[in-house]
Design a protein around this motif. Structure first.
Motif, PDB file in Angstrom:
ATOM      1  N   GLY A   1       1.222   2.979   4.704  1.00 52.21           N
ATOM      2  CA  GLY A   1       0.110   2.801   3.781  1.00 52.21           C
ATOM      3  C   GLY A   1      -1.127   2.182   4.398  1.00 52.21           C
ATOM      4  N   LEU A   2      -1.166   2.072   5.732  1.00 55.63           N
ATOM      5  CA  LEU A   2      -2.272   1.415   6.420  1.00 55.63           C
ATOM      6  C   LEU A   2      -3.330   2.433   6.840  1.00 55.63           C
ATOM      7  CD1 LEU A   2      -0.193  -1.060   8.601  1.00 55.63           C
ATOM      8  CD2 LEU A   2      -1.084  -1.384   6.283  1.00 55.63           C
ATOM      9  N   ARG A   3      -4.603   2.048   6.745  1.00 55.15           N
ATOM     10  CA  ARG A   3      -5.714   2.967   6.983  1.00 55.15           C
ATOM     11  C   ARG A   3      -5.949   3.231   8.471  1.00 55.15           C
ATOM     12  NH1 ARG A   3      -9.492   2.533   2.775  1.00 55.15           N
ATOM     13  NH2 ARG A   3     -10.540   4.280   3.791  1.00 55.15           N
ATOM     14  N   ILE A   4      -6.021   2.164   9.246  1.00 54.66           N
ATOM     15  CA  ILE A   4      -6.224   2.279  10.693  1.00 54.66           C
ATOM     16  C   ILE A   4      -5.216   1.371  11.386  1.00 54.66           C
ATOM     17  CG2 ILE A   4      -7.797   1.886  12.618  1.00 54.66           C
ATOM     18  CD1 ILE A   4     -10.123   2.478  10.809  1.00 54.66           C
TER      19      ILE A   4
ATOM     20  N   ILE B   1      -4.743  -4.416   8.046  1.00 57.80           N
ATOM     21  CA  ILE B   1      -3.723  -4.583   7.012  1.00 57.80           C
ATOM     22  C   ILE B   1      -4.394  -5.248   5.812  1.00 57.80           C
ATOM     23  CG2 ILE B   1      -1.478  -5.544   6.427  1.00 57.80           C
ATOM     24  CD1 ILE B   1      -0.849  -5.690   9.398  1.00 57.80           C
ATOM     25  N   GLY B   2      -4.761  -4.441   4.849  1.00 57.71           N
ATOM     26  CA  GLY B   2      -5.397  -4.947   3.645  1.00 57.71           C
ATOM     27  C   GLY B   2      -4.758  -4.322   2.421  1.00 57.71           C
ATOM     28  N   VAL B   3      -4.473  -5.133   1.405  1.00 53.58           N
ATOM     29  CA  VAL B   3      -3.800  -4.629   0.207  1.00 53.58           C
ATOM     30  C   VAL B   3      -4.483  -5.206  -1.028  1.00 53.58           C
ATOM     31  CG1 VAL B   3      -1.605  -4.260  -0.956  1.00 53.58           C
ATOM     32  CG2 VAL B   3      -1.644  -4.657   1.512  1.00 53.58           C
TER      33      VAL B   3
ATOM     34  N   PHE C   1     -10.912  -5.812  -0.265  1.00 57.50           N
ATOM     35  CA  PHE C   1     -12.098  -5.506   0.533  1.00 57.50           C
ATOM     36  C   PHE C   1     -11.703  -4.944   1.902  1.00 57.50           C
ATOM     37  CE2 PHE C   1     -13.985  -7.974  -2.752  1.00 57.50           C
ATOM     38  CZ  PHE C   1     -15.307  -7.564  -2.817  1.00 57.50           C
ATOM     39  N   THR C   2     -10.472  -5.221   2.324  1.00 60.37           N
ATOM     40  CA  THR C   2      -9.964  -4.638   3.563  1.00 60.37           C
ATOM     41  C   THR C   2      -9.147  -3.382   3.278  1.00 60.37           C
ATOM     42  OG1 THR C   2      -9.976  -6.799   4.659  1.00 60.37           O
ATOM     43  CG2 THR C   2      -8.577  -5.104   5.623  1.00 60.37           C
ATOM     44  N   HIS C   3      -8.475  -3.346   2.158  1.00 65.00           N
ATOM     45  CA  HIS C   3      -7.832  -2.101   1.722  1.00 65.00           C
ATOM     46  C   HIS C   3      -8.905  -1.025   1.557  1.00 65.00           C
ATOM     47  CE1 HIS C   3      -4.359  -0.373  -0.963  1.00 65.00           C
ATOM     48  NE2 HIS C   3      -4.681   0.413   0.042  1.00 65.00           N
ATOM     49  N   ALA C   4      -9.998  -1.393   0.898  1.00 64.72           N
ATOM     50  CA  ALA C   4     -11.248  -0.619   0.909  1.00 64.72           C
ATOM     51  C   ALA C   4     -11.100   0.840   0.492  1.00 64.72           C
ATOM     52  CB  ALA C   4     -11.894  -0.705   2.304  1.00 64.72           C
TER      53      ALA C   4
ATOM     54  N   PRO D   1       0.849  -1.194   0.000  1.00 67.31           N
ATOM     55  CA  PRO D   1       0.000   0.000   0.000  1.00 67.31           C
ATOM     56  C   PRO D   1       0.880   1.239   0.000  1.00 67.31           C
ATOM     57  CG  PRO D   1       0.044  -1.011   2.183  1.00 67.31           C
ATOM     58  CD  PRO D   1       0.735  -1.967   1.252  1.00 67.31           C
ATOM     59  N   ALA D   2       0.483   2.244  -0.772  1.00 68.21           N
ATOM     60  CA  ALA D   2       1.318   3.437  -0.935  1.00 68.21           C
ATOM     61  C   ALA D   2       1.449   4.201   0.375  1.00 68.21           C
ATOM     62  CB  ALA D   2       0.731   4.337  -2.012  1.00 68.21           C
TER      63      ALA D   2
END
Length: 352
Positions: free
Chosen positions: A93-96, A142-144, A115-118, A65-66
């Protein structure tokens, strides 16, 4: 004789001149196309208040993830309705990514793919962003996009000792089987990311790009936005006129050898995940789609490896009377994430 030699020299000069001229024209068109494509993307990112692409290539994991990815603009769902999306990823690059030192709340790590990168919804509208508030848990997500189970294992290995989660929730998808096995992904039209990724084999990890002319494709992926866009369009045209391997698997199931081999590899990868985490960590799993035989195999693999499989999410999302998909008609919009969060919330309230 001299006249004949001079004649052939003139012919060769014209031939060589023609080749040079053609190469020059192609080069100029390529340079012009590259400049135009980069300008278009720059304007698009500026309009969307975006930092650029949501992923970046990586030699070890294929892609990541960027870092510090930002997006702040409207998106549309499958019904054409617009909604606001605000994304702010961290340096990894992680959302939460919660506090690893938290001791008063359960630390829950959500691990998955797109679906977890979302990137279709805002940070607080993701299924795990919603659960962060409704269940009062410390969330790590952690979703990519495009990740298979091996890549999820590899990125889990990077963070699990730091987080020390009480609970891990693995988000599956039917495309995990294609992403986990080179021979199957090579034959896949729908679930082929056309990028170099690691694959797990009995002889260790190998790196391959599941397309013809992989070395050329990899160079294009790294350096040319223009050629990447053109080849992507060609891939889409081919997809419209070919029978997807996923249909063959739905017809033949485990009698299709490439699917059977992928199921075996996927099971080995799940075992690796289980061995990597502390024995006290509870592991749950769910699938973002309910297509068989993929769904039943994911459920079977989970249960025989001591993972609690949560049924009902794709069924609940699919049966809703409102639009639950993003504009691509595949990933969840805000409503889809909300429904998935509701199913998970009810399950965890009853089972924690």
């Amino acid at each position: 004789m001299l006249a004949l030699i001079m004649f052939w020299q003139r012919i060769m000069k014209k031939y060589i001149f023609g080749i040079i001229s053609f190469a020059l024209i192609i080069s100029l068109l390529g340079i012009g196309g590259e400049i135009a494509t980069r300008v278009y993307h720059h304007l698009k990112y500026t309009k969307n208040q975006s930092s650029g692409k949501s992923i970046t290539l990586d030699e070890e994991l294929g892609w990541l993830p960027a870092s510090n990815y930002v997006f702040n603009a409207d998106k549309k769902d499958a019904s054409g309705k617009s909604y606001s999306v605000k994304i702010q990823a961290n340096n990894d690059g992680l959302r939460i990514f919660g506090n690893p030192q938290e001791e008063n709340k359960k630390k829950v790590l959500f691990l998955g793919d797109s679906f977890t990168h979302a990137i279709e919804v805002s940070d607080n509208k993701t299924y795990y962003g919603i659960l962060k508030n409704t269940l009062s848990i410390e969330v790590f997500a952690i979703g990519v996009r495009g990740y298979g189970t091996l890549q999820e294992y590899m990125i889990l290995d990077k963070y699990v000792d730091e987080i020390r989660p009480d609970i891990i929730v693995i988000q599956f998808h039917s495309n995990d089987f294609s992403n986990n096995y080179y021979e199957l992904e090579l034959r896949s039209i729908w679930h082929n990311n056309a990028m170099r990724r690691p694959y797990f084999t009995n002889n260790g990890i190998i790196y391959r790009l599941p397309k013809n002319f992989p070395a050329i494709r990899h160079i294009i992926n790294k350096y040319s936005q223009f050629l990447y866009a053109i080849i992507g369009r060609i891939d889409l045209l081919k997809a419209r006129h070919s029978k997807p391997v996923e249909y063959i698997i739905q017809e033949k199931g485990m009698s299709y050898p490439f699917f059977r081999d992928s199921v075996e590899i996927t099971e080995q990868l799940i075992k690796k995940i289980k061995l990597r985490i502390p024995s006290t960590t509870q592991v749950y799993a769910f699938s973002a789609d309910g297509i068989n035989p993929f769904y039943d195999e994911l459920k079977r693999i989970s249960e025989i490896n001591g993972i609690h499989f949560i049924d009902g999410i794709p069924q609940a999302v699919g049966s809703a009377k409102i639009a639950t998909r993003a504009e691509d008609n595949s990933h969840w919009n805000e409503a889809g994430h909300q429904i998935a969060a509701n199913v998970l919330e009810h399950y965890f309230e009853a089972n924690w």
